[in-house]
Design a protein around this motif. Structure first.
Motif, PDB file in Angstrom:
ATOM      1  N   SER A   1       0.829  -1.211   0.000  1.00 46.09           N
ATOM      2  CA  SER A   1       0.000   0.000   0.000  1.00 46.09           C
ATOM      3  C   SER A   1       0.858   1.254   0.000  1.00 46.09           C
ATOM      4  CB  SER A   1      -0.926   0.020   1.212  1.00 46.09           C
ATOM      5  OG  SER A   1      -1.863  -1.007   1.142  1.00 46.09           O
ATOM      6  N   GLN A   2       1.942   1.236   0.766  1.00 44.70           N
ATOM      7  CA  GLN A   2       2.834   2.392   0.791  1.00 44.70           C
ATOM      8  C   GLN A   2       3.489   2.617  -0.570  1.00 44.70           C
ATOM      9  OE1 GLN A   2       3.405   4.672   3.300  1.00 44.70           O
ATOM     10  NE2 GLN A   2       1.610   3.652   4.138  1.00 44.70           N
TER      11      GLN A   2
ATOM     12  N   SER B   1       0.765   3.972  -2.909  1.00 38.87           N
ATOM     13  CA  SER B   1       0.360   5.357  -2.628  1.00 38.87           C
ATOM     14  C   SER B   1       1.329   6.341  -3.272  1.00 38.87           C
ATOM     15  CB  SER B   1       0.246   5.598  -1.128  1.00 38.87           C
ATOM     16  OG  SER B   1       1.506   5.557  -0.506  1.00 38.87           O
TER      17      SER B   1
ATOM     18  N   ASP C   1       0.208   9.150  -6.214  1.00 34.76           N
ATOM     19  CA  ASP C   1       0.348  10.581  -5.931  1.00 34.76           C
ATOM     20  C   ASP C   1       0.461  11.403  -7.206  1.00 34.76           C
ATOM     21  OD1 ASP C   1       0.075  10.438  -3.216  1.00 34.76           O
ATOM     22  OD2 ASP C   1       2.240  10.488  -2.797  1.00 34.76           O
TER      23      ASP C   1
ATOM     24  N   ARG D   1      -9.426   7.776  -2.258  1.00 32.77           N
ATOM     25  CA  ARG D   1      -8.299   7.172  -2.970  1.00 32.77           C
ATOM     26  C   ARG D   1      -7.396   6.391  -2.027  1.00 32.77           C
ATOM     27  NH1 ARG D   1      -4.632  10.098  -7.435  1.00 32.77           N
ATOM     28  NH2 ARG D   1      -6.538   9.785  -8.597  1.00 32.77           N
ATOM     29  N   SER D   2      -7.143   6.920  -0.841  1.00 33.88           N
ATOM     30  CA  SER D   2      -6.263   6.210   0.091  1.00 33.88           C
ATOM     31  C   SER D   2      -6.871   4.875   0.518  1.00 33.88           C
ATOM     32  CB  SER D   2      -5.950   7.068   1.315  1.00 33.88           C
ATOM     33  OG  SER D   2      -7.124   7.310   2.060  1.00 33.88           O
TER      34      SER D   2
ATOM     35  N   VAL E   1      -6.319   2.437  -2.341  1.00 31.84           N
ATOM     36  CA  VAL E   1      -4.931   1.987  -2.386  1.00 31.84           C
ATOM     37  C   VAL E   1      -4.675   0.959  -1.281  1.00 31.84           C
ATOM     38  CG1 VAL E   1      -2.539   2.735  -2.081  1.00 31.84           C
ATOM     39  CG2 VAL E   1      -4.075   4.048  -3.530  1.00 31.84           C
ATOM     40  N   ASP E   2      -5.253   1.167  -0.094  1.00 31.85           N
ATOM     41  CA  ASP E   2      -5.113   0.189   0.984  1.00 31.85           C
ATOM     42  C   ASP E   2      -5.700  -1.160   0.587  1.00 31.85           C
ATOM     43  OD1 ASP E   2      -3.854   2.026   2.592  1.00 31.85           O
ATOM     44  OD2 ASP E   2      -5.637   2.483   3.784  1.00 31.85           O
TER      45      ASP E   2
END
Length: 104
Positions: free
Chosen positions: A43-44, A47, A51, A69-70, A73-74
């Motif tokens: 996920s990181q 992300s 961006d 959106r976050s 992505v998770d």
């Protein structure tokens, strides 16, 4: 934003002090924790990729897309890890079990 991690699993997997819990020597529990970690890691990475992506003004955008959106992505990270990921979970599982066994 990172994928949520079950606090109960974290407490059993890595206590602040004291002997290692017996449940972590269970390969199923170690694999579950390793998959959660790999999901957060993926996920990181994703992300950072998202961006730079701008929403299409005709079909998306706005506060709603920015807000959710976050979470998307998770979920991508969790699903990618559950379907094999990038190969971290097997190495993490081995190390968790090895560390817990050597602590006894």
């Amino acid at each position: 934003m990172t994928a949520p991690i079950d606090p109960a699993l974290v407490m059993r997997a890595a206590p602040a002090s004291g002997p290692a819990p017996h449940s972590m020597t269970d390969p199923v529990m170690a694999k579950h924790v390793a998959l959660q970690f790999e999901g957060v890691f993926i996920s990181q990475m994703l992300s950072q990729m998202f961006d730079g992506v701008q929403a299409d003004p005709n079909f998306g955008g706005g506060q709603g897309e920015d807000m959710f959106r976050s979470m998307m992505v998770d979920e991508y990270g969790k699903q990618l890890a559950a379907q094999g990921g990038i190969g971290l979970s097997s190495a993490i599982t081995r190390e968790l079990l090895k560390t817990q066994e050597s602590a006894h």
